[in-house]
Design an enzyme around this catalytic site. Sequence first.
Site, mmCIF file in Angstrom:
data_model
loop_
_atom_site.group_PDB
_atom_site.id
_atom_site.type_symbol
_atom_site.label_atom_id
_atom_site.label_comp_id
_atom_site.label_asym_id
_atom_site.label_seq_id
_atom_site.Cartn_x
_atom_site.Cartn_y
_atom_site.Cartn_z
ATOM 1 N N ASN A 107 0.858 -1.189 0.000
ATOM 2 C CA ASN A 107 0.000 0.000 0.000
ATOM 3 C C ASN A 107 0.888 1.231 0.000
ATOM 4 O OD1 ASN A 107 -1.797 2.039 0.382
ATOM 5 N ND2 ASN A 107 -2.724 1.210 2.246
ATOM 6 N N CYS A 110 -2.028 5.200 0.759
ATOM 7 C CA CYS A 110 -3.166 5.483 1.635
ATOM 8 C C CYS A 110 -3.308 6.990 1.792
ATOM 9 C CB CYS A 110 -2.990 4.845 3.005
ATOM 10 S SG CYS A 110 -4.369 5.278 4.107
ATOM 11 N N GLY A 215 -11.977 0.653 -8.177
ATOM 12 C CA GLY A 215 -12.412 2.049 -8.122
ATOM 13 C C GLY A 215 -13.777 2.137 -8.776
#
Lengths: 284, 234
Positions: A107, A110, A215
């Site tokens: 990740n 974020c 998304g």
Amino acid sequence: MRILNASGCLDTLAAPEVARRLDAFVTKTVTPLPREGNAPPRIAEVAHGMLNAIGLANPGRDRFLADHLPGLRELGIPLWVSVGGFCAEDYAETCSQLTDLEAVELNLSCPNVDEAADSAAEIVLSCRRATELPLYAKLSAAHPNLAEVAQAVAAAGADGLSLINTLRAVALDQHLRPAVAHGSGGLSGPALKPIALHAVSVCREATGLPIVGMGGVETGRDALEFAACGARDIALGTVLFKDPGAPARVRAELEAACDDAGVVKPEDAESLAKSPETGRKVPA
Amino acid sequence: MQSLASPSTHRVTGSERIGPYTLLQLERGDLDPGVPGQFFMLEAPGRLLPRPFSLCLAPPGELAFLVDPVGPGTQAICELQAGDRISVLGPLGHGYRLDVGRPLLVGGGIGIAPLPYLAEQLGGSPAVVLGFRSEEYAEAAALLPGAEVVIDPVLVTEVMPGGYDVFACGPEPMLHAVAELCPGAQLAWEAPMACGYGACYGCVVEIDGALKRLCLEGPVLDAARVRTPVEVVA
């Protein structure tokens, strides 16, 4: 095309029947130390999306490995662990302790914590040295030079890309105060889809790496659009909140969407989007 | 709890104004009404996310929810009319424990919502105390005939008799005040929720000294699990 969950959008231990309908489960991001996360309110609905400012709430690396991961393995579904941190060493140390997973997702994007000081490529390079597990770099579409970032993480040894993360955003309540206590949050939901499709298309062309597209995927048609832009797999996020049955539904709809589009399987849609007959291609 | 699959679609059978609130009735279908205090996620037409509501009444073949139109989602739900259809998921979370000796139901404002179904499940006409901000809001007391009703500035905690097993639902300051008076009370808490089943991590409340998801821990919590804010003494 496999259907995953977007990291942080499903708690497998709280809803195992939902996770079992996925092709692989992606954990909430694990950081070196425990994080309680941000104070509430943490979520707010906006037009065509929602903001969240959870703040990477997680039990920390040690407790995750000792207490949570064994329970996840008992579910018997392929696992991806999402790894977070604040410098390259944070990520690499966690990666070095992970074994027997389908993949690790880094990740790198974020929106609810300060960005790591090291570049995405530096982090991927450190993790590459720390593990032989497949590494997927989760990038933000907010990078002005996303294709270059994608090429840099590919050169550093990423095996694939996860695109996109939520985008940093603000919503105000009726008194014009931030609707989430953190001030800003990550925007998710259908509002992201056109941005995500572009990011997938750009990064696919720039790297050729396998991509998990996410998304605003709500339907099988959405999933097929991601395939057309070059995503090999897709992940479900916000849609899971209103429809825990979304994995099975999207899978069934995807078959129908393939039929409608005249393709045998979703990956065939990629060539359709670049059809020389129409001269139109997905702009990268 | 129903298995977590896609929400089911239910026809609206009626929508009745009660003061500023709307009592929305739906065909029950295969939904289990659950334990009083549990909640359902109701589709808010035209909005991305569903909204959580505790069950207010469970007439035969139906489920009824009391809705306060405080924002665009709840307003859209209040505008539903007989024949419309919405998707519903539930029952979710943990409700009230009903195995008590002397029940007293305490509600503040829209916190009356779970109490009619709770009273029905407890049986034997339990004692009820309700507080509202005005006469208009107090029209909702008709859902619990025989209840003692107070209007702002009188607070329910000023008229709560002692020696009861308290079930409460209402605004946070009221719940904290009830917890102070009755450490054994069961309190139905509230928080914004995107999912209702632990996926979004949005509905955290300070429970047992840490931020925990209300949808999984509650929404009904023992008073001892919720920290009372320290009062600043001038």
